[in-house]
Design a protein around this motif. Sequence first.
Motif, short mmCIF file in Angstrom:
data_model
loop_
_atom_site.label_atom_id
_atom_site.label_comp_id
_atom_site.label_asym_id
_atom_site.label_seq_id
_atom_site.Cartn_x
_atom_site.Cartn_y
_atom_site.Cartn_z
N GLU A 8 0.83 -1.21 0.00
CA GLU A 8 0.00 0.00 0.00
C GLU A 8 0.86 1.25 0.00
N LEU A 9 1.97 1.22 0.72
CA LEU A 9 2.85 2.38 0.73
C LEU A 9 3.44 2.62 -0.65
N LEU A 10 3.83 1.54 -1.33
CA LEU A 10 4.34 1.67 -2.70
C LEU A 10 3.28 2.28 -3.61
N VAL A 11 2.06 1.79 -3.51
CA VAL A 11 0.98 2.28 -4.35
C VAL A 11 0.72 3.76 -4.08
N ARG A 12 0.64 4.14 -2.82
CA ARG A 12 0.38 5.53 -2.48
C ARG A 12 1.50 6.45 -2.99
N HIS A 13 2.73 5.99 -2.85
CA HIS A 13 3.84 6.83 -3.30
C HIS A 13 3.85 6.94 -4.83
#
Length: 293
Positions: A8-13
């Motif tokens: 999720e952090l990868l997607v948000r970034h």
Amino acid sequence: MIAAVKRELLVRHLEAWAPAALHRGRRVTYAHGFADADGGESAEAAARVLVEQTDFVRGRELSMLLVGEQTDAVRDRLAAVVGDAALTVFAVSGGTDARLAVALKAAGAQRVPLLGFLDSSAGEPPAPATVAALAAGKPAEFLLVLPPGTAVEPYRAGWPLCASVELATGDEPGELLLFGTTSGKSLEGFKEALWAVDEFAGVRYRDPGDPDRHLIDISLSPHPGPLRRELLAHLARVGSATVTELRTFTLTSTIYRAADATRVLHTLVDSGAVTRQPPTGRLGGDVVIGVGD
């Protein structure tokens, strides 16, 4: 659950990085190392974000570079996601350490907006030179996941701005996430994404700089205790610093955001734990904060 937080952090970034990069450069590259380590799940999540950006690609080139031990299966998995979207996928097998730098040159990723994601948590950490190769981008940044206990300092070399966080499920050391960038604005964006991810049961953050190793729940308003301790320890070392300097310290040397520093400084001043000059007025950037009596 840690895998879900990382994804999720990868997607948000990526959702923030991709449109800004496409606005800035005619050619944009996203590099995904260790692409086959999780069966291609994180690569697929990244590809879905990039495909959503292809409506804005007119006159630009958007590329995704897959590097790993064996990337054929991951490339085939992504084919159904990409379809006829204007996203070019390059797949290079042979190992991330052995192939990433060469693959970046072959893909023409020098001096173009470049983001690299390398999750080595399932095996050996990459060589620092592998991460350094991502600095060929302009601007450049990376998200790196390291196995528990790995030293992060060797990976900071050559990157003006870095921040790290431990992804923990208990008292034992957790995986380490390191973000490096050449842009202060991007570092602020990463910190916002860090605290905005959904809270997954059992997964919490730990600030690598916190000597008490306090576990912090993922929240838009994180517990200020570790930051309070780190600011007081920093002031004990330097004697005094401006509010701007303390906000910068917080952004680059802790897992917190600059805005969190301002909130904690207000409480420290109000409680008398620190002094301020001038003693009254707004707590602006040029106000000098010192250790209390």
